[in-house]
Design a protein around this motif. Structure first.
Motif, PDB file in Angstrom:
ATOM      1  N   THR A   1     -13.083  -7.681   3.933  1.00 39.10           N
ATOM      2  CA  THR A   1     -13.767  -8.143   5.320  1.00 39.10           C
ATOM      3  C   THR A   1     -12.730  -7.701   6.455  1.00 39.10           C
ATOM      4  OG1 THR A   1     -14.511 -10.242   4.278  1.00 39.10           O
ATOM      5  CG2 THR A   1     -14.246 -10.366   6.670  1.00 39.10           C
ATOM      6  N   ALA A   2     -11.342  -7.781   6.139  1.00 38.71           N
ATOM      7  CA  ALA A   2     -10.650  -7.444   7.145  1.00 38.71           C
ATOM      8  C   ALA A   2     -10.755  -5.929   7.548  1.00 38.71           C
ATOM      9  CB  ALA A   2      -9.076  -7.648   6.803  1.00 38.71           C
ATOM     10  N   LEU A   3     -11.182  -5.214   6.473  1.00 39.91           N
ATOM     11  CA  LEU A   3     -11.148  -3.631   6.914  1.00 39.91           C
ATOM     12  C   LEU A   3     -12.350  -3.445   7.481  1.00 39.91           C
ATOM     13  CD1 LEU A   3      -9.915  -2.157   3.445  1.00 39.91           C
ATOM     14  CD2 LEU A   3      -8.771  -2.073   5.819  1.00 39.91           C
ATOM     15  N   ARG A   4     -13.690  -4.203   7.176  1.00 44.60           N
ATOM     16  CA  ARG A   4     -14.841  -3.941   7.829  1.00 44.60           C
ATOM     17  C   ARG A   4     -14.568  -4.285   9.303  1.00 44.60           C
ATOM     18  NH1 ARG A   4     -18.375  -6.409   2.781  1.00 44.60           N
ATOM     19  NH2 ARG A   4     -18.743  -4.124   1.700  1.00 44.60           N
ATOM     20  N   GLU A   5     -13.878  -5.246   9.606  1.00 50.76           N
ATOM     21  CA  GLU A   5     -13.927  -5.807  10.801  1.00 50.76           C
ATOM     22  C   GLU A   5     -13.182  -4.769  11.968  1.00 50.76           C
ATOM     23  OE1 GLU A   5     -11.965  -9.711  10.670  1.00 50.76           O
ATOM     24  OE2 GLU A   5     -13.642 -10.650  10.281  1.00 50.76           O
ATOM     25  N   ARG A   6     -12.312  -4.163  11.324  1.00 49.58           N
ATOM     26  CA  ARG A   6     -11.514  -3.261  11.938  1.00 49.58           C
ATOM     27  C   ARG A   6     -12.322  -1.832  12.141  1.00 49.58           C
ATOM     28  NH1 ARG A   6      -6.315  -4.057   8.974  1.00 49.58           N
ATOM     29  NH2 ARG A   6      -6.858  -2.233   7.733  1.00 49.58           N
ATOM     30  N   GLY A   7     -13.111  -1.629  11.173  1.00 49.73           N
ATOM     31  CA  GLY A   7     -14.142  -0.440  11.577  1.00 49.73           C
ATOM     32  C   GLY A   7     -13.660   0.834  11.672  1.00 49.73           C
ATOM     33  N   ARG A   8     -12.378   1.196  11.147  1.00 48.17           N
ATOM     34  CA  ARG A   8     -11.841   2.279  11.525  1.00 48.17           C
ATOM     35  C   ARG A   8     -12.306   3.534  10.162  1.00 48.17           C
ATOM     36  NH1 ARG A   8      -5.511   0.676  11.621  1.00 48.17           N
ATOM     37  NH2 ARG A   8      -5.873   0.781   9.189  1.00 48.17           N
TER      38      ARG A   8
ATOM     39  N   PRO B   1     -27.232   6.412  24.720  1.00 44.10           N
ATOM     40  CA  PRO B   1     -27.235   5.051  25.063  1.00 44.10           C
ATOM     41  C   PRO B   1     -27.011   3.740  24.158  1.00 44.10           C
ATOM     42  CG  PRO B   1     -29.013   5.942  26.420  1.00 44.10           C
ATOM     43  CD  PRO B   1     -28.438   7.190  25.423  1.00 44.10           C
ATOM     44  N   ALA B   2     -27.733   4.176  23.038  1.00 45.21           N
ATOM     45  CA  ALA B   2     -27.895   3.426  21.771  1.00 45.21           C
ATOM     46  C   ALA B   2     -26.289   3.242  21.038  1.00 45.21           C
ATOM     47  CB  ALA B   2     -28.527   3.950  20.755  1.00 45.21           C
ATOM     48  N   LEU B   3     -25.737   4.383  21.060  1.00 46.22           N
ATOM     49  CA  LEU B   3     -24.273   4.382  20.584  1.00 46.22           C
ATOM     50  C   LEU B   3     -23.246   3.682  21.387  1.00 46.22           C
ATOM     51  CD1 LEU B   3     -22.510   5.323  18.358  1.00 46.22           C
ATOM     52  CD2 LEU B   3     -22.192   7.527  19.307  1.00 46.22           C
ATOM     53  N   GLN B   4     -23.628   4.051  22.777  1.00 47.88           N
ATOM     54  CA  GLN B   4     -22.583   3.384  23.711  1.00 47.88           C
ATOM     55  C   GLN B   4     -22.780   1.898  23.711  1.00 47.88           C
ATOM     56  OE1 GLN B   4     -20.500   4.923  26.155  1.00 47.88           O
ATOM     57  NE2 GLN B   4     -19.892   2.711  26.173  1.00 47.88           N
ATOM     58  N   LYS B   5     -24.029   1.343  23.383  1.00 50.69           N
ATOM     59  CA  LYS B   5     -24.535  -0.072  23.241  1.00 50.69           C
ATOM     60  C   LYS B   5     -23.494  -0.619  22.074  1.00 50.69           C
ATOM     61  CE  LYS B   5     -27.933  -3.529  22.934  1.00 50.69           C
ATOM     62  NZ  LYS B   5     -29.395  -3.706  22.430  1.00 50.69           N
ATOM     63  N   ILE B   6     -23.509   0.082  21.016  1.00 48.19           N
ATOM     64  CA  ILE B   6     -22.786  -0.228  19.699  1.00 48.19           C
ATOM     65  C   ILE B   6     -21.471  -0.406  19.809  1.00 48.19           C
ATOM     66  CG2 ILE B   6     -22.151   0.221  17.220  1.00 48.19           C
ATOM     67  CD1 ILE B   6     -24.991   1.671  17.288  1.00 48.19           C
ATOM     68  N   GLU B   7     -20.831   0.608  20.989  1.00 51.05           N
ATOM     69  CA  GLU B   7     -19.472   0.741  21.059  1.00 51.05           C
ATOM     70  C   GLU B   7     -19.193  -0.570  21.903  1.00 51.05           C
ATOM     71  OE1 GLU B   7     -18.839   4.485  22.522  1.00 51.05           O
ATOM     72  OE2 GLU B   7     -18.784   5.563  20.582  1.00 51.05           O
ATOM     73  N   ASP B   8     -19.832  -0.806  22.819  1.00 57.36           N
ATOM     74  CA  ASP B   8     -19.559  -1.986  23.995  1.00 57.36           C
ATOM     75  C   ASP B   8     -19.762  -3.332  23.238  1.00 57.36           C
ATOM     76  OD1 ASP B   8     -19.344   0.012  25.806  1.00 57.36           O
ATOM     77  OD2 ASP B   8     -21.517  -0.369  26.481  1.00 57.36           O
ATOM     78  N   GLU B   9     -20.678  -3.583  22.091  1.00 61.49           N
ATOM     79  CA  GLU B   9     -20.812  -4.683  21.437  1.00 61.49           C
ATOM     80  C   GLU B   9     -19.515  -4.997  20.640  1.00 61.49           C
ATOM     81  OE1 GLU B   9     -24.353  -4.456  19.365  1.00 61.49           O
ATOM     82  OE2 GLU B   9     -25.768  -5.108  20.872  1.00 61.49           O
ATOM     83  N   HIS B  10     -19.013  -3.856  19.997  1.00 59.21           N
ATOM     84  CA  HIS B  10     -18.008  -4.004  19.295  1.00 59.21           C
ATOM     85  C   HIS B  10     -16.508  -4.371  19.971  1.00 59.21           C
ATOM     86  CE1 HIS B  10     -14.952  -3.243  16.088  1.00 59.21           C
ATOM     87  NE2 HIS B  10     -14.363  -2.421  16.913  1.00 59.21           N
ATOM     88  N   GLU B  11     -16.423  -3.625  20.932  1.00 61.79           N
ATOM     89  CA  GLU B  11     -15.237  -4.070  21.854  1.00 61.79           C
ATOM     90  C   GLU B  11     -15.603  -5.714  22.504  1.00 61.79           C
ATOM     91  OE1 GLU B  11     -11.600  -3.823  24.225  1.00 61.79           O
ATOM     92  OE2 GLU B  11     -12.703  -2.511  22.317  1.00 61.79           O
TER      93      GLU B  11
END
Length: 444
Positions: free
Chosen positions: A265-272, A359-369
């Motif tokens: 779970t910790a690794l998935r949350e980091r998403g690296r 735009p779709a990818l930017q939205k994903i990155e914004d949601e993650h941040e």
């Protein structure tokens, strides 16, 4: 006595840190002008009981002779004098683990057991209690109990507490786990374990303790299964098959599986990107643990079976999240590949173009941040609430509502906190309560 005959007490660094900064310089200036006025307390062999900082300064200033008072006492009494004569330094050393070690020694020295002493040695007058320990280390009775428990942590987790990365409330929950489980958990999560909130750590402790109890019961029933197989009676065959099916289900909930799932779970949350290989390894190891040959047996109560079913449903949810994350990973990798291609073209003299993020990818990155920032804010807020509760509780104030209301607000959490309105209103209520009880120090 010659300073060269003296030596530091081996336990001094476990209990106290050396003075630094202005306090140390002030003491040094005083000794340089007036000399050492108070004798160092030492054992006959030159071991220092009180006066480590004066000894340290004398060596720096080149002082060859220092005044001493010699105490011919037992090692246990010497260690007690080491702590008792450094009481005035407690304000300079707030390391929770050093306080925890001092509290543990005093509890053992005074024979304090659950608030009272029933076996004190050579003591006259009232027996010592937990209140005396709390007063000695400058903490409340509640915090003192928590600190004493921290001595059950493995060294790696103690180091996280000393550094301030792991809070004492969360650390106490981990201290209830066996050293074996603590070490496995630390090896799986590393310092990531310090990022868990108090509530998350408490839930993790509950899950691991339940899993450990299941493993212990499984080991007990393993002997029963082996006996049935050895007897080889035909009427026992059906019972053996039932036990084997049950143990396969329970193996999915062993403490080892729970720990590995935490790491996953910790690794998935980091998403690296570099964590993906480790994620695959963990998934394979968890699958192997769940499908390993039957070696243990346990009869499953209905309540345990319901818990297993709940975790199975959770596993399905995690699998769905995994697929969604993998889809995002692929989109990110494709974008990076295009960036690299454009960079190569630019280096080879291609016309300068402006790269556009879809735009779709930017939205994903914004949601993650946004999720990352919300979790940081939530963790800070929870620690603030726990600190307020702890300090207020020292004076027996009615402050349990602070923590209760905090956890009742379901939207104020790592997956909520859509805005600051709920948080601001909640903190405003705390500020009003602190004004009403005249606690200006906490208002800061």
């Amino acid at each position: 006595m010659s300073i060269h005959r003296l030596k530091r007490h081996p336990k001094n660094e476990e209990y106290y840190a050396d003075l630094t900064g202005e306090k140390y310089e002030e003491l040094k200036r005083s000794i340089e002008v007036h000399g050492i006025r108070d004798p160092l307390k030492i054992l006959p062999d030159g071991t220092i009981l009180a006066g480590h900082q004066r000894y340290r300064i004398a060596k720096e200033l080149g002082i060859e002779q220092v005044p001493v008072a010699i105490y011919d006492v037992s090692p246990e009494e010497a260690e007690y004098l080491l702590i008792a004569d450094n009481e005035e330094r407690r304000g300079e050393d707030n390391d929770p683990m050093r306080k925890a070690r001092r509290a543990k020694f005093l509890a053992e020295y005074w024979g304090v057991q659950r608030g009272g002493d029933r076996r004190s040695k050579d003591q006259i007058g009232l027996l010592k209690t937990l209140d005396d320990i709390a007063d000695s280390i400058g903490e409340s009775k509640t915090n003192t109990k928590r600190l004493i428990k921290l001595n059950n942590l493995i060294p790696e987790l103690q180091a996280l507490v000393s550094s301030g990365k792991l809070g004492t409330s969360a650390a106490e929950q981990l201290a209830y786990l066996s050293p074996e489980i603590q070490r496995t958990l630390y090896e799986a999560l590393g310092e990531e374990i310090a990022n868990r909130t108090f509530a998350e750590t408490k839930e993790l402790r509950r899950r691991l303790e339940e899993a450990e109890r299941r493993d212990q019961e499984t080991a007990r029933l393993q002997a029963e299964l082996a006996e049935l197989r050895e007897q080889g009676r035909e009427e026992d065959r059906q019972k053996i098959e039932q036990l084997e099916r049950r143990i396969r289900d329970l193996q999915a909930q062993s403490w080892r599986v729970v720990t590995l799932e935490q790491e996953l779970t910790a690794l998935r949350e980091r998403g690296r990107k570099e964590d993906r290989e480790r994620i695959a390894e963990l998934e394979q190891e968890i699958e192997e643990l769940k499908n390993r040959p039957v070696e243990r047996v346990e009869v499953v109560p209905d309540s345990v079976q319901q818990e297993i079913e709940a975790w199975k449903r959770r596993a399905v949810e995690i699998e769905q999240q995994k697929r969604e994350l993998e889809s995002k990973y692929q989109a990110t990798e494709q974008l990076l590949a295009r960036y690299e291609q454009k960079i190569q073209e630019l280096r080879q003299g291609a016309p300068v173009v402006q790269l556009q993020v879809p735009p779709a990818l930017q939205k994903i990155e914004d949601e993650h941040e946004a999720r990352v920032q919300r979790r940081k804010l939530y963790t800070k807020l929870e620690r603030a609430v726990m600190d307020i509760w702890t300090v207020c509780h020292q004076t027996d104030g009615d402050v349990d509502w602070v923590v209760d209301e905090f956890y009742r607000q379901q939207r104020v959490g790592p997956n909520g906190m859509d805005g600051f309105e709920e948080v601001s209103a909640f903190m405003a209520k705390i500020v009003d309560a602190l004004h009403a009880t005249q606690r200006p120090r906490l208002l800061k």
